[in-house]
Design a protein around this motif. Structure first.
Motif, short mmCIF file in Angstrom:
data_model
loop_
_atom_site.label_atom_id
_atom_site.label_comp_id
_atom_site.label_asym_id
_atom_site.label_seq_id
_atom_site.Cartn_x
_atom_site.Cartn_y
_atom_site.Cartn_z
N ALA A 1 34.60 31.04 -53.12
CA ALA A 1 35.25 31.48 -54.36
C ALA A 1 36.25 32.60 -54.10
O ALA A 1 37.20 32.77 -54.86
N LEU A 2 36.05 33.33 -53.02
CA LEU A 2 36.98 34.41 -52.68
C LEU A 2 38.24 33.87 -52.00
O LEU A 2 39.33 34.39 -52.21
N ARG A 3 38.08 32.83 -51.19
CA ARG A 3 39.22 32.29 -50.44
C ARG A 3 40.10 31.36 -51.28
O ARG A 3 41.28 31.20 -50.99
N ALA A 4 39.55 30.75 -52.29
CA ALA A 4 40.28 29.77 -53.09
C ALA A 4 41.55 30.34 -53.73
O ALA A 4 42.60 29.69 -53.67
N VAL B 1 40.53 25.52 -50.86
CA VAL B 1 40.48 25.41 -52.32
C VAL B 1 39.17 24.76 -52.75
O VAL B 1 38.52 25.21 -53.69
N PHE B 2 38.81 23.68 -52.09
CA PHE B 2 37.63 22.91 -52.50
C PHE B 2 36.40 23.21 -51.67
O PHE B 2 35.39 22.52 -51.80
N GLY B 3 36.47 24.24 -50.84
CA GLY B 3 35.36 24.57 -49.96
C GLY B 3 34.13 25.03 -50.71
O GLY B 3 34.19 25.47 -51.86
N THR B 4 33.02 24.91 -50.04
CA THR B 4 31.75 25.38 -50.58
C THR B 4 31.17 26.39 -49.60
O THR B 4 31.65 26.55 -48.49
N GLY B 5 30.15 27.03 -50.02
CA GLY B 5 29.49 27.99 -49.14
C GLY B 5 29.85 29.41 -49.52
O GLY B 5 30.52 29.67 -50.52
N GLU B 6 29.39 30.31 -48.67
CA GLU B 6 29.61 31.73 -48.94
C GLU B 6 31.09 32.07 -48.81
O GLU B 6 31.75 31.67 -47.87
#
Length: 183
Positions: A128-131, A120-125
């Protein structure tokens, strides 16, 4: 979306078949699968306020949720059935099973939620798709857990009483009951 709907339908059918084979009943799998609509309420409660659309990743999260949401219900009902088979009253057995399985159910849910938080809070490539998938799973699993502990025991009793009533109306199982009463 058409292929994802087919995959979701197939997932539900396969989960139902596995549960029907495990429980050797059609009543108990229906009770367990009722955790999925409860999970959908949790998904809606999370996606709508966040303004997340139901995209491909959210649909994939729903497919994952179909398998994960039933775990708590299975834990609860298997334990309750063990108590019922040992001769306990159904209400007492369900309450006792909920008390005994509360900690494992909470731990399973907490583990799943904590594993999904980095997505949810991840960054990187691709973050936004995995959230949306992670948000879908988190909202659904929390609602499913609450529903498994509160709604499912009531639904189990309701369906069990309904089954007895239908059997009584049609005389199904009366010969077995008379034989058991005679012995």
């Amino acid at each position: 979306f058409g292929e994802l709907q087919l995959a979701a339908t197939l997932a539900l059918i396969l989960v139902f078949m596995v549960l029907a084979g495990s429980f050797e009943s059609l009543l108990h799998p229906i009770t367990v699968l009722s955790a999925i609509p409860i999970a959908l309420v949790g998904v809606a409660c999370v996606l709508i306020p966040l303004g997340e659309p139901v995209g491909v990743m959210a649909m994939m999260g729903l497919i994952v949720l179909a398998g994960v949401a039933v775990n708590d219900a299975v834990l609860l009902l298997v334990t309750a059935r063990q108590f019922i088979d040992a001769g306990e009253n159904k209400i007492d057995a369900l309450a006792k099973a909920a008390g005994i399985r509360l900690r494992p159910i909470i731990m399973t849910t907490l583990t799943t939620v904590l594993v999904m938080l980095p997505l949810v809070f991840g960054t990187g490539e691709g973050a936004a798709l995995r959230a949306p998938m992670a948000i879908t799973i988190i909202g659904g699993i929390i609602a499913s857990t609450i529903g498994s502990l509160t709604v499912l025991p009531c639904l189990y009793l309701l369906l069990d009483n309904l089954t007895r009533t239908v059997r009584g109306l049609f005389g199904v199982g009366q010969a077995k009951t008379e034989v058991e009463a005679a012995s």
